[in-house]
Design a protein around this motif. Structure first.
Motif, mmCIF file in Angstrom:
data_model
loop_
_atom_site.group_PDB
_atom_site.id
_atom_site.type_symbol
_atom_site.label_atom_id
_atom_site.label_comp_id
_atom_site.label_asym_id
_atom_site.label_seq_id
_atom_site.Cartn_x
_atom_site.Cartn_y
_atom_site.Cartn_z
ATOM 1 N N ALA A 1 -1.916 0.602 -29.341
ATOM 2 C CA ALA A 1 -1.710 1.362 -28.105
ATOM 3 C C ALA A 1 -2.909 2.266 -27.812
ATOM 4 C CB ALA A 1 -0.426 2.185 -28.199
ATOM 5 N N ALA A 2 -3.436 2.900 -28.825
ATOM 6 C CA ALA A 2 -4.611 3.752 -28.639
ATOM 7 C C ALA A 2 -5.836 2.918 -28.275
ATOM 8 C CB ALA A 2 -4.867 4.584 -29.890
ATOM 9 N N ALA A 3 -5.952 1.724 -28.833
ATOM 10 C CA ALA A 3 -7.069 0.837 -28.509
ATOM 11 C C ALA A 3 -6.997 0.401 -27.043
ATOM 12 C CB ALA A 3 -7.071 -0.379 -29.433
ATOM 13 N N GLU A 4 -5.797 0.139 -26.565
ATOM 14 C CA GLU A 4 -5.630 -0.204 -25.147
ATOM 15 C C GLU A 4 -6.091 0.963 -24.273
ATOM 16 O OE1 GLU A 4 -2.172 -2.035 -22.266
ATOM 17 O OE2 GLU A 4 -1.559 -0.569 -23.782
ATOM 18 N N TYR A 5 -5.667 2.166 -24.651
ATOM 19 C CA TYR A 5 -6.063 3.356 -23.901
ATOM 20 C C TYR A 5 -7.579 3.547 -23.928
ATOM 21 C CZ TYR A 5 -6.455 8.213 -22.458
ATOM 22 O OH TYR A 5 -6.818 9.363 -21.804
ATOM 23 N N MET A 6 -8.191 3.389 -25.095
ATOM 24 C CA MET A 6 -9.645 3.552 -25.205
ATOM 25 C C MET A 6 -10.387 2.513 -24.370
ATOM 26 S SD MET A 6 -10.313 4.443 -29.175
ATOM 27 C CE MET A 6 -11.244 5.943 -29.383
ATOM 28 N N THR A 7 -9.882 1.284 -24.364
ATOM 29 C CA THR A 7 -10.509 0.223 -23.564
ATOM 30 C C THR A 7 -10.443 0.582 -22.091
ATOM 31 O OG1 THR A 7 -9.985 -1.450 -25.214
ATOM 32 C CG2 THR A 7 -10.376 -2.229 -22.964
ATOM 33 N N TRP A 8 -9.262 0.960 -21.624
ATOM 34 C CA TRP A 8 -9.096 1.368 -20.230
ATOM 35 C C TRP A 8 -9.994 2.565 -19.911
ATOM 36 C CZ3 TRP A 8 -7.088 6.186 -18.810
ATOM 37 C CH2 TRP A 8 -6.938 6.383 -17.445
ATOM 38 N N GLY A 9 -9.983 3.567 -20.791
ATOM 39 C CA GLY A 9 -10.769 4.769 -20.556
ATOM 40 C C GLY A 9 -12.266 4.499 -20.514
ATOM 41 N N PHE A 10 -12.746 3.653 -21.401
ATOM 42 C CA PHE A 10 -14.166 3.304 -21.431
ATOM 43 C C PHE A 10 -14.571 2.630 -20.115
ATOM 44 C CE2 PHE A 10 -17.741 0.513 -22.498
ATOM 45 C CZ PHE A 10 -18.586 1.371 -23.187
ATOM 46 N N LEU A 11 -13.767 1.661 -19.685
ATOM 47 C CA LEU A 11 -14.060 0.956 -18.428
ATOM 48 C C LEU A 11 -13.964 1.906 -17.233
ATOM 49 C CD1 LEU A 11 -12.178 -2.389 -19.133
ATOM 50 C CD2 LEU A 11 -14.665 -2.013 -19.175
ATOM 51 N N ARG A 12 -12.965 2.769 -17.224
ATOM 52 C CA ARG A 12 -12.778 3.730 -16.136
ATOM 53 C C ARG A 12 -13.958 4.697 -16.064
ATOM 54 N NH1 ARG A 12 -10.984 8.770 -15.960
ATOM 55 N NH2 ARG A 12 -10.091 9.541 -14.029
ATOM 56 N N GLN A 13 -14.391 5.210 -17.201
ATOM 57 C CA GLN A 13 -15.519 6.141 -17.211
ATOM 58 C C GLN A 13 -16.788 5.473 -16.693
ATOM 59 O OE1 GLN A 13 -15.476 9.401 -17.689
ATOM 60 N NE2 GLN A 13 -13.269 9.328 -18.021
ATOM 61 N N TYR A 14 -16.991 4.222 -17.081
ATOM 62 C CA TYR A 14 -18.159 3.494 -16.572
ATOM 63 C C TYR A 14 -18.066 3.360 -15.051
ATOM 64 C CZ TYR A 14 -21.709 0.161 -15.503
ATOM 65 O OH TYR A 14 -22.814 -0.430 -14.926
ATOM 66 N N LEU A 15 -16.897 2.971 -14.559
ATOM 67 C CA LEU A 15 -16.714 2.777 -13.121
ATOM 68 C C LEU A 15 -16.952 4.075 -12.347
ATOM 69 C CD1 LEU A 15 -15.951 0.853 -10.830
ATOM 70 C CD2 LEU A 15 -13.545 1.423 -11.263
ATOM 71 N N GLU A 16 -16.410 5.177 -12.826
ATOM 72 C CA GLU A 16 -16.612 6.468 -12.148
ATOM 73 C C GLU A 16 -18.087 6.859 -12.147
ATOM 74 O OE1 GLU A 16 -14.461 8.176 -10.277
ATOM 75 O OE2 GLU A 16 -13.172 6.447 -10.658
ATOM 76 N N SER A 17 -18.761 6.629 -13.254
ATOM 77 C CA SER A 17 -20.194 6.927 -13.343
ATOM 78 C C SER A 17 -20.989 6.061 -12.367
ATOM 79 C CB SER A 17 -20.677 6.698 -14.772
ATOM 80 O OG SER A 17 -22.058 6.886 -14.869
ATOM 81 N N ALA A 18 -20.634 4.777 -12.276
ATOM 82 C CA ALA A 18 -21.319 3.870 -11.347
ATOM 83 C C ALA A 18 -21.089 4.306 -9.910
ATOM 84 C CB ALA A 18 -20.833 2.439 -11.568
ATOM 85 N N ARG A 19 -19.874 4.720 -9.588
ATOM 86 C CA ARG A 19 -19.585 5.199 -8.221
ATOM 87 C C ARG A 19 -20.439 6.403 -7.871
ATOM 88 N NH1 ARG A 19 -13.046 4.578 -8.647
ATOM 89 N NH2 ARG A 19 -12.945 2.441 -7.875
#
Length: 157
Positions: free
Chosen positions: A124-142
């Motif tokens: 469950a934590a790995a799922e959260y970390m995966t989502w969070g990593f991708l989300r942080q990248y997307l926000e940074s790219a925006r």
């Protein structure tokens, strides 16, 4: 956020918790198990269970190193592990690979390829970390794209 899940991923994360605000689609990724739609050549996450990681540090090492090389060429890439560091360090796996050798391999790969290994502790934590990593990248790219548009005199929307 639309997360692309590699079609070869054997036990994919569902990302169904309401906090994720994400949808998934299957696709063929050249690097990693998860990426963002339209940004597959920029960001990816490789998911590993502890037994899978240990196999990649031992008998599948050459293949795994090629994966890490491809990942290092992206803007952002991480290996998310569904276990904690102590499980690796204590040898809580079935393999002849010594815990010290396993730990040193992870540290060597981190230094050599500049790829973080994120030990999540649980699936469950790995799922959260995966989502969070991708989300942080997307926000940074925006943010980067807004700054570029503003610098060019365009609409920052």
């Amino acid at each position: 956020m639309l997360i692309v899940v590699d079609s070869r991923e054997q036990c994919p994360f569902p990302f169904t918790h309401e906090r994720y605000e994400a949808k998934t689609k299957q696709g063929a990724l050249t690097v990693g198990d998860y990426s963002l739609a339209g940004l597959e050549d920029k960001v990816a996450v490789e998911r590993k269970s502890l037994p899978d990681l240990v196999a990649c540090l031992g008998r599948e090492r050459e293949r795994f190193e090629r994966e890490l090389m491809r990942g290092a060429a992206l803007d952002a890439f991480a290996v998310v592990v569904e276990a904690d560091w102590l499980m690796l360090a204590r040898g809580e796996y079935r393999s002849q690979l010594k815990p010290h050798a396993a730990c040193q391999s992870v540290l060597a790969f981190t230094a050599r390829y500049r790829v973080p290994f994120l030990f999540a502790g649980t699936r469950a934590a790995a799922e959260y970390m995966t989502w969070g990593f991708l989300r942080q990248y997307l926000e940074s790219a925006r943010k980067r794209w807004r700054a570029i548009a503003k610098a060019q005199g365009g609409d920052a929307a």
